[in-house]
Write an enzyme that holds these catalytic residues in place. Sequence first.
Site, PDB file in Angstrom:
ATOM      1  CE  LYS A  49       0.438  26.699  28.704  1.00  0.00           C
ATOM      2  NZ  LYS A  49      -0.195  25.789  27.742  1.00  0.00           N
ATOM      3  CD  GLN A  93      -3.507  25.433  26.260  1.00  0.00           C
ATOM      4  OE1 GLN A  93      -2.482  26.107  26.358  1.00  0.00           O
ATOM      5  NE2 GLN A  93      -3.718  24.373  27.030  1.00  0.00           N
ATOM      6  CG  ASP A 116       3.745  22.278  23.861  1.00  0.00           C
ATOM      7  OD1 ASP A 116       4.193  22.461  25.011  1.00  0.00           O
ATOM      8  OD2 ASP A 116       2.631  22.681  23.493  1.00  0.00           O
TER       9      ASP A 116
END
Length: 283
Positions: A49, A93, A116
């Site tokens: 990422k 994460q 997210d």
Amino acid sequence: MTTILNGKLYADIIIEQLKTKVEKEQKKPKLAVILVGNNPASEIYVRNKQKKAQYIGFESVVITLENNISEENLLEQIYILNEDTNINAILVQLPLPQHIQTKKITEAIDPIKDVDGFTSYNFGRLILGYKPYSIPCTPKGIIKLLKYYNIDMAGKNTVVIGRSNIVGKPVSILLEQENATVTVAHSHTNNLKDLTLHADILISAIGKAKFITSEFIKNNSVIIDVGINRTENGLCGDVDYENVYKKAAFITPVPGGIGPMTIAMLMENTFELFKLQQNYLVL
Ligand code: NAD
């Protein structure tokens, strides 16, 4: 003839488009990623990422924290990032260590920085059909890829296997919003095959290597394999690709399917949050 849904190819196009957009911006979007502990898979995901973010021209920071960090201290980190006006997007994460309640952590993220789309604010808006600040990356990537290949979802019998908050649940909502007829299957579902054999579109997000064989699928259907499974022979999806390939009309490979689309959507969401924050747009 089976068409491979090439997520890598489309993701690369999206990344290049974002790169061009970022070049035109004076200030650069900034993504903050929190990594707790040293789960090897999470470390790889975070590295990928960060690399992609840097390639596009974003600023990025990875905050690495010890596995035994307290929930309180982790929350403190998030509050600092929420307050930092240079940070546009925050990602924690997953999975987190067991002593930390994931929902407490994701809920602490300011919804306008929730890249997210996991906060109840954004998820709630998604369910209600209102525009959230961000849509969860994997489900958003699945819908985009289907549209890129002109696969019409309206009226289609669609079976989603898996009901997690990360994939199964949000993708079923998005599919319904595309007017698909959606059935969600999970570990308590009886006679899974009876459902999948009628699926024009089958989305598997289980996490079991090569679980879906040709006996599960309808002729000429669309097969979306979200699973990422590490086996002795390397990475593979939930779908037994070689076995299913000829029977499907469209199929995503693993790797090279939904994985790259997920990263591309993370980058797209980061850019969108940056623009929202810049323009003080009110929903
Ligand atoms: P999860 O473990 O939270 O959920 C798995 C779901 O599968 C559950 O809802 C469970 O009920 C269901 N399930 C388990 N066994 C089943 C069975 N035998 N029959 C029917 N349903 C069954 O996992 P998740 O976070 O949703 O991820 C699923 C998979 O997708 C994993 O392999 C994960 O690595 C992968 N994933 C990939 C991406 C990507 O970018 N490609 C992103 C997120 C997750």
